[in-house]
Design an enzyme around this catalytic site. Structure first.
Site, PDB file in Angstrom:
ATOM      1  N   GLY A   1      25.685 -35.669  50.672  1.00  0.00           N
ATOM      2  CA  GLY A   1      25.401 -36.525  51.822  1.00  0.00           C
ATOM      3  C   GLY A   1      25.754 -37.984  51.576  1.00  0.00           C
ATOM      4  O   GLY A   1      26.317 -38.659  52.446  1.00  0.00           O
TER       5      GLY A   1
ATOM      6  N   SER B   1      24.781 -32.144  53.749  1.00  0.00           N
ATOM      7  CA  SER B   1      24.581 -32.001  52.306  1.00  0.00           C
ATOM      8  C   SER B   1      24.097 -30.596  51.982  1.00  0.00           C
ATOM      9  O   SER B   1      23.146 -30.111  52.599  1.00  0.00           O
ATOM     10  CB  SER B   1      23.538 -33.033  51.858  1.00  0.00           C
ATOM     11  OG  SER B   1      23.204 -32.811  50.514  1.00  0.00           O
ATOM     12  N   GLY B   2      24.734 -29.958  50.988  1.00  0.00           N
ATOM     13  CA  GLY B   2      24.405 -28.574  50.649  1.00  0.00           C
ATOM     14  C   GLY B   2      22.956 -28.356  50.254  1.00  0.00           C
ATOM     15  O   GLY B   2      22.322 -27.402  50.696  1.00  0.00           O
TER      16      GLY B   2
ATOM     17  N   THR C   1      39.092 -32.848  41.761  1.00  0.00           N
ATOM     18  CA  THR C   1      39.100 -31.376  41.675  1.00  0.00           C
ATOM     19  C   THR C   1      37.877 -30.822  42.388  1.00  0.00           C
ATOM     20  O   THR C   1      36.753 -31.297  42.203  1.00  0.00           O
ATOM     21  CB  THR C   1      39.116 -30.945  40.188  1.00  0.00           C
ATOM     22  OG1 THR C   1      40.282 -31.534  39.595  1.00  0.00           O
ATOM     23  CG2 THR C   1      39.172 -29.436  40.046  1.00  0.00           C
TER      24      THR C   1
ATOM     25  N   CYS D   1       7.595 -46.136  45.015  1.00  0.00           N
ATOM     26  CA  CYS D   1       6.956 -46.983  44.022  1.00  0.00           C
ATOM     27  C   CYS D   1       8.039 -47.728  43.254  1.00  0.00           C
ATOM     28  O   CYS D   1       8.755 -47.150  42.459  1.00  0.00           O
ATOM     29  CB  CYS D   1       6.147 -46.129  43.061  1.00  0.00           C
ATOM     30  SG  CYS D   1       5.169 -47.089  41.945  1.00  0.00           S
TER      31      CYS D   1
HETATM   32  N1  PLP Z   1      21.021 -38.743  54.414  1.00  0.00           N
HETATM   33  C1  PLP Z   1      19.790 -38.254  54.615  1.00  0.00           C
HETATM   34  C2  PLP Z   1      19.176 -38.324  55.968  1.00  0.00           C
HETATM   35  C3  PLP Z   1      19.088 -37.676  53.556  1.00  0.00           C
HETATM   36  O1  PLP Z   1      17.865 -37.202  53.748  1.00  0.00           O
HETATM   37  C4  PLP Z   1      19.702 -37.633  52.278  1.00  0.00           C
HETATM   38  C5  PLP Z   1      18.979 -37.090  51.114  1.00  0.00           C
HETATM   39  O2  PLP Z   1      17.781 -37.175  51.017  1.00  0.00           O
HETATM   40  C6  PLP Z   1      21.005 -38.149  52.131  1.00  0.00           C
HETATM   41  C7  PLP Z   1      21.629 -38.704  53.222  1.00  0.00           C
HETATM   42  C8  PLP Z   1      21.721 -38.116  50.816  1.00  0.00           C
HETATM   43  O3  PLP Z   1      22.209 -36.820  50.551  1.00  0.00           O
HETATM   44  P1  PLP Z   1      22.603 -36.361  49.054  1.00  0.00           P
HETATM   45  O4  PLP Z   1      21.324 -36.196  48.314  1.00  0.00           O
HETATM   46  O5  PLP Z   1      23.327 -35.071  49.232  1.00  0.00           O
HETATM   47  O6  PLP Z   1      23.472 -37.424  48.486  1.00  0.00           O
END
Ligand code: PLP
Length: 389
Positions: free
Chosen positions: A75, A202-203, A240, A328
Site C-alpha cells: 500500500g 495491499s495484500g 524483480t 506512542c
Molecule cells: N493505506 C492505508 C489506509 C492503510 O491502512 C495502510 C496500512 O495500514 C497503508 C496504506 C499502508 O499499506 P502497507 O502496509 O501495505 O504499506
C-alpha cells in the site's frame, strides 16, 4: 492461551489456500520471469493469472499492455507511486487535494510535496468523519493535478463516496486516486462502472502476505514510473517481481471475490454484537465514526477517563489483540490525527480502541471479549485520577 485476533486492519492471517498456492514458488518454481529460458519464462504466465484474479475482484481490464494492474510492494509504495507519478506527468500543475484523515502513506508524501512548493489542501471532516463534497468541489481548479481521498479509513472504518468523488473530479478535469487498502475485499467495488483513475491496495490486509500490493491505473491516465530500473511490468514498475507474493495476492483476490457478500454479512453481525454489548455494558463509552456508513469489520470505541494503551495491555493479558487510536511517540502519547480531525474530545481520543474483525473470527471469541471488557474498563477507572472517587 488462545490468541483472539481483532486487529485485522493492521494485518491479516494469510489464508491457508493462499499459502498453499504460494508454496511451489519458493523452492521449485523459483525462476525469474525475465529470463530467456523456459524455467524462468514460465513464471510470466503465473503473473498473468494473478493479474486476472485481481482484475476480476476490482472489475477492471486484466490485459497486459498497458496493464491497469501494476504489482508493487504494498500500500505504501502504491500510494507514493500514484501521487508522485501523477505529479511528475503533470508538470504544469502545482496543487493536490487530500483529506486530514488519510494514512501517513499519503499524508507524508503530501507534506514533502508542500516542502517542495506544491499547494496541498487537506480537507476537514465532520464529527462522524465525513467529507463535505461541496468544499471539495470548490477547491478543484485548473492548477489541481490530483485529488487523493481514501476509500475507507483504517481507524474508524468510515467509507468515503469515492465513486461520487471520482465523477466530480472528472467533471472538473482533474485526476482521482483512492487509497483503497482497507476497503478492497471488505466492500464490493466495480472499477469499470466508476471514474476512479488510480487505486492502491495491499495484500496483507486481505489475507495475502505482506510486501505485495497493487496500483491500479486506468488506461489513458498520465503517470510516470516511480520505481526506476529494469523493464518489469512493461517499464511501469522496475524491480524483480515478488512472485510468491503476487501469486498469493491473486489467490486472495479470488477468495475475496467468491465470498465477499456472505462473509461480510457474517463479520458485520459479529462486529455489531461486540460493539453493541460494549457500548451497553461500559458506561461513558462512545462509537467513533459514521455508524451506518462503515466497513463491516471495524469498530472504534472511546472510553472516557482511561487510556487506550492501558485497555490494550489488559486485553492482551486475556490473549485479545486490538489496537488503540493513539501512537506512542518519544514518551508522549499523541492522540490519533484521525480522531483529532473529527473533533473527538482529547480525553475520549486518548481512550480509544479499535476492534477490527475478519472471516476467521468466531462468535465464541466475541462472547469472551464481551465478558471481559466491562471489568477491564471498571478496573482502570478505579485507578484513574480523572474519575471522582
Ligand atoms: N493505506 C492505508 C489506509 C492503510 O491502512 C495502510 C496500512 O495500514 C497503508 C496504506 C499502508 O499499506 P502497507 O502496509 O501495505 O504499506
Amino acid at each position: 492461551m488462545k490468541t483472539i485476533y481483532f486487529d485485522n486492519n493492521a494485518t491479516t492471517k494469510v489464508a491457508e489456500e493462499v499459502a498453499e498456492e504460494m508454496k511451489p514458488f519458493f523452492c521449485e518454481l523459483y525462476g525469474n520471469p525475465s529470463s530467456m529460458h523456459t524455467f524462468g519464462g514460465q513464471i510470466a504466465a503465473k503473473i498473468r493469472k494473478s493479474r486476472k484474479q485481481v482484475a476480476n475482484l476490482l472489475g477492471c481490464d486484466p490485459s497486459e499492455d498497458p496493464a491497469e494492474i501494476i504489482f508493487t510492494s504494498g500500500g505504501t509504495e502504491s500510494d507514493n507511486a500514484a501521487i508522485n507519478g501523477v505529479l511528475a506527468a503533470a508538470v504544469d500543475k502545482r496543487k493536490i487535494i487530500t483529506s486530514r484523515v488519510e494514512h501517513p502513506a499519503v499524508l507524508s508524501v503530501c507534506k514533502q510535496l508542500k516542502e517542495h512548493g506544491y499547494t496541498v489542501i487537506e480537507l476537514e471532516v465532520d464529527k462522524q468523519g465525513r467529507l463535505d463534497l461541496d468544499k471539495l468541489e470548490e477547491q478543484i481548479d485548473d492548477d489541481t493535478a490530483l485529488v487523493t481521498i481514501m476509500h475507507a479509513n483504517n481507524e474508524t472504518g468510515v467509507i468515503f463516496p469515492v465513486e461520487q468523488i471520482a465523477e466530480l473530479v472528472k467533471g472538473k478535469g482533474s485526476v482521482f486516486h483512492t487509497d483503497a487498502v482497507q476497503a478492497v475485499g471488505k466492500i464490493p467495488l466495480n472499477l469499470s462502472k466508476s471514474n476512479i483513475d488510480l487505486l492502491s491496495l495491499s495484500g496483507h490486509k486481505l489475507h495475502a502476505p505482506k510486501g505485495v500490493g497493487v496500483l491500479y491505473v486506468r488506461k489513458g491516465t498520465r503517470i510516470k514510473p516511480f520505481m526506476l530500473g529494469g523493464h518489469q511490468e512493461k517499464g511501469r514498475r522496475a524491480g524483480t517481481e515478488n512472485i510468491p507474493g503476487i501469486v498469493g495476492l491473486g489467490k486472495a483476490c479470488e477468495l475475496a471475490a467468491k465470498n465477499i457478500k456472505e462473509e461480510n454479512e457474517r463479520v458485520k453481525k459479529l462486529r455489531d454484537k461486540l460493539e453493541n454489548a460494549i457500548l451497553k455494558n461500559c458506561p461513558d463509552s462512545m462509537l467513533n465514526g459514521d455508524k451506518d456508513n462503515r466497513l463491516p469489520n471495524t469498530s472504534n470505541i472511546s472510553f472516557e477517563y482511561i487510556e487506550g494503551e492501558a485497555i490494550l495491555l489488559m486485553l492482551d493479558k486475556f490473549g485479545i489483540c486490538a489496537s488503540s487510536g493513539s501512537a506512542c511517540t518519544s514518551g508522549s502519547l499523541e492522540p490519533s490525527h484521525v480522531l483529532r480531525a473529527m473533533g473527538v474530545p482529547f480525553t475520549a481520543a486518548h481512550g480509544s480502541i479499535r476492534f477490527s474483525l475478519s472471516r476467521y473470527n468466531t462468535e465464541e471469541e466475541v462472547n469472551y471479549t464481551i465478558e471481559k471488557m466491562p471489568s477491564i474498563v471498571n478496573r482502570l477507572r478505579e485507578l484513574s485520577p480523572f474519575v471522582a472517587k
